[in-house]
Enzyme design. Sequence first.
Site, short mmCIF file in Angstrom:
data_model
loop_
_atom_site.label_atom_id
_atom_site.label_comp_id
_atom_site.label_asym_id
_atom_site.label_seq_id
_atom_site.Cartn_x
_atom_site.Cartn_y
_atom_site.Cartn_z
N LYS A 29 44.52 44.89 27.58
CA LYS A 29 44.70 43.73 28.67
C LYS A 29 46.01 43.30 28.89
O LYS A 29 46.48 42.56 29.81
CB LYS A 29 43.83 42.30 28.13
N HIS A 85 34.33 33.94 23.31
CA HIS A 85 33.91 35.17 23.73
C HIS A 85 33.17 35.83 22.66
O HIS A 85 32.98 35.51 21.44
CB HIS A 85 35.11 36.38 23.75
N ASP A 108 41.86 33.69 18.71
CA ASP A 108 41.68 34.80 19.44
C ASP A 108 42.69 34.66 20.49
O ASP A 108 42.60 33.71 21.47
CB ASP A 108 40.50 34.95 19.89
N CYS A 139 30.57 38.17 28.60
CA CYS A 139 30.60 37.90 27.07
C CYS A 139 30.78 36.60 26.50
O CYS A 139 31.66 36.33 25.44
CB CYS A 139 31.48 39.16 26.49
N GLN A 156 43.13 36.67 25.61
CA GLN A 156 43.76 36.40 26.91
C GLN A 156 45.12 35.53 26.88
O GLN A 156 45.38 35.04 28.01
CB GLN A 156 42.63 35.33 27.54
#
Length: 418
Positions: free
Chosen positions: A236, A133, A210, A376, A213
């Site tokens: 999210k 991202h 990261d 993104c 997700q």
Amino acid sequence: MTQLPGLLDTEAIRKDFPILDRQIHDGKKVVYLDNAATSQKPRQVLDALNAYYERHNANVHRGVHVLAEEATALYEGARDKVATFINAPSRDEVIFTKNASESLNLVANMLGWADEPYRVDRETEIVITEMEHHSNIVPWQLLAQRTGAKLKWFGITDDGRLDLSNIDEIITEQTKIVSFTLVSNIMGTINPVETIIRRAQEVGALVCIDASQAAPHMVLDVQALQADFVAFTGHKMCGPTGIGVLWGRQELLEDLPPFLGGGEMIETVSMHSSTYAPAPHKFEAGTPPIAQAVGLGAAVDYLSAIGMDNIAAHEHAITEYAVKRLLEVPDLRIIGPSTAEDRGATLSFTLGDIHPHDVGQVLDEQGIAVRVGHHCARPVCLRYGIPATTRASFYLYSTPAEVDVLVEGLEHVRNFFG
């Protein structure tokens, strides 16, 4: 109705999400397939936010009156919940930010200002991947530009996996930080964490993950990951917007300098110099996102009650079914892994020569909410020679019937554009 093994009781779960009953475009029920962008919020989270503002609203930490003490207890209680949710060794390793982007920028700036042995400078290298991202690309580009460090990255294979064939050449003795996504936000790829971290540890590099997700969809155990930093965001994972998390190893947080200066992050201040509070407050300057943290705590309670293993199993079943159904659509090309193995509940695709924005618009007219664009993650689109994709992403309330509606909608798109 299609029955799949491992599914949650979505009929019961969906009753917790008021927005899923909404009708648009002349009575069409919303089919929400944009969960990689943001998830919907259950009543339990909405009620927690309302209760905070109606009964407990005050600034935290410094007040001695009842409301301030209640607000502080709720805010710090949310930190406890997040620490347990990610199996952090200490609650003091959990830093609240406004989103994952801020968390990743926090790490990049700390390393740019740090003393040895952590400092990133012109003698060192930063490693990322081509599937990141933008929030895990741009901060490292800025750091490289400011310090003269060399930015390197892993490429992507034709089937949407990281190309680790040259891992020893990418991660070298000069590497100071390796930062990569656990799950791709555009392709759904679940990356081989152990392989990358093992190589990083061999050369003494720090690792930042990261998990934006990942945290909403699977068990996230920071101790098992063995990374040094883990970033994710609340919106999210059924929480409100405006709240993110950075987890960092205690010894690193003690040694590294703060990113922002202001109230609450200090120990003492004079006109000549300041000393800083211990972590996590050292990294939480100013009035924090109090209500948002309370909402995130409620979201953690909600997800934990269902069970992250159960959510992961549900999403795997939905994803496996969605891959199968989408591959039945003529001219559809999945960008990324074309099986459900080692992939999350996010599917990006192209549909012949039809521009994704046109696909998304026609689907919206049928009540189907998907995401279109480069998500993104423009380097991924460049890698595959496409301007953009259509992305369908699923969550704990997604159903096989919604997958069927998506496939029917795509057939309508094909017919519409002839």
